[in-house]
Write an enzyme that holds these catalytic residues in place. Structure first.
Site, short mmCIF file in Angstrom:
data_model
loop_
_atom_site.label_atom_id
_atom_site.label_comp_id
_atom_site.label_asym_id
_atom_site.label_seq_id
_atom_site.Cartn_x
_atom_site.Cartn_y
_atom_site.Cartn_z
N CYS A 32 -1.29 -1.50 10.19
CA CYS A 32 -1.82 -0.96 8.93
C CYS A 32 -2.86 -1.91 8.32
CB CYS A 32 -0.66 -0.72 7.96
SG CYS A 32 -1.15 -0.38 6.27
N CYS A 50 -2.35 -2.83 4.68
CA CYS A 50 -1.22 -3.76 4.56
C CYS A 50 -1.68 -5.19 4.77
CB CYS A 50 -0.13 -3.42 5.59
SG CYS A 50 0.59 -1.78 5.41
#
Length: 289
Positions: free
Chosen positions: A37, A40
């Protein structure tokens, strides 16, 4: 306090103890993330930096969603990164997505104020009431309690800018963390600092006004630019933007499109919600196209 005590990895088998029980002693902020991600990877270092800055006022618990799908389902994680703050075993606040540092800081301050933030709040109240000397003293006390309180340093820089103390504004900005310096509010201060430096050696207003009446070409363009900056620094935003729009319209090549670039900086200074920004953004677009 060690970094291990500030940030931990949490799994399904230790979530109850590491998060739910610990949240009865101090707030726990859980970061649901995954290695693939991209957002993230942007948010994680911001959370870790603020966990260190706030010196254990909260625990940052990181949950790999791929490895702990049951936790993600239990807490209705539908997108990552997902951040949930726990107190007394319950979720008390949350957000989804990679927010800028200033927004993450505000989120965390809603969970637990950083050291010295009561002094920053008192300083803001004093500044609002016009007690500038008291406000400055309180800002310095807040920074003594927590030298990494960039929010307090930003407020102090705003006070210095309102007083025209531009060298101190420059020092305030330099003392902020590199990531925080990228925030829009800091970029706005940098723009004001740049404007103040540009007018330091400029002719007096009367001379600039004479050049506006009589000069041609680049001399008039320069007078328009400097006159507009002086108006802006005096709080006359709309007349300043009007002159910069004229600079864009009549002297587009001056200073490598300086009029347009300066208007864009002023939009940042005023903020997206300021009514003049919408008005002059539309007028600028019409002038350009």
């Amino acid at each position: 306090m060690t970094a291990q005590a500030l940030v931990i990895d949490v799994r399904e088998d230790n979530f109850a103890a590491a998060v739910l029980e610990e949240s009865k002693r101090r707030p726990v902020v859980v970061d649901f993330w995954a290695p693939w991600c991209g957002p993230c990877r942007a948010l994680g270092p911001v959370l870790e930096k603020l966990a260190e800055e706030m010196a254990g006022a909260f625990l940052l618990a990181k949950v790999n969603s791929d490895e702990n799908p049951e936790l993600s389902r239990s807490f209705q994680v539908r997108g990552i990164p997902a951040v949930k703050a726990f107190r007394d075993g319950k979720v008390v606040d949350e957000f989804t997505g990679a927010l800028p540092e200033s927004a993450v800081r505000k989120f965390l301050e809603g969970i637990v104020p950083p050291p010295g933030d009561d002094l920053r709040q008192a300083a803001l109240a004093a500044m609002e009431a016009g007690r500038e000397d008291e406000a400055e003293r309180l800002f310095h006390e807040a920074l003594a309690a927590n030298p990494r309180n960039d929010a307090a340093r930003l407020s102090l820089a705003r006070l210095h800018s309102a007083q025209g103390r531009w060298e101190e504004v420059n020092a305030d900005i330099a003392a902020m963390s590199p990531a925080f310096q990228l925030e829009d509010e800091v970029q706005a201060l940098k723009a004001l600092l740049e404007f103040s430096q540009a007018v330091q050696s400029a002719p007096p207003m009367a001379e600039l006004e004479r050049r506006l009446r009589e000069a041609q070409g680049d001399e008039r363009a320069q007078a328009l630019y400097l006159h507009a900056l002086r108006l802006l620094l005096q709080g006359q935003e709309e007349p300043a933007m009007e002159e910069l729009l004229e600079l864009v319209r009549d002297h587009r090549q001056y200073g490598d499109d300086l009029g347009r670039r300066t208007l864009l900086q002023i939009f940042t200074v005023l903020g997206a919600r300021h009514p003049l920004v919408e008005k002059y953004r539309t007028r600028l677009a019409r002038t350009l196209y």
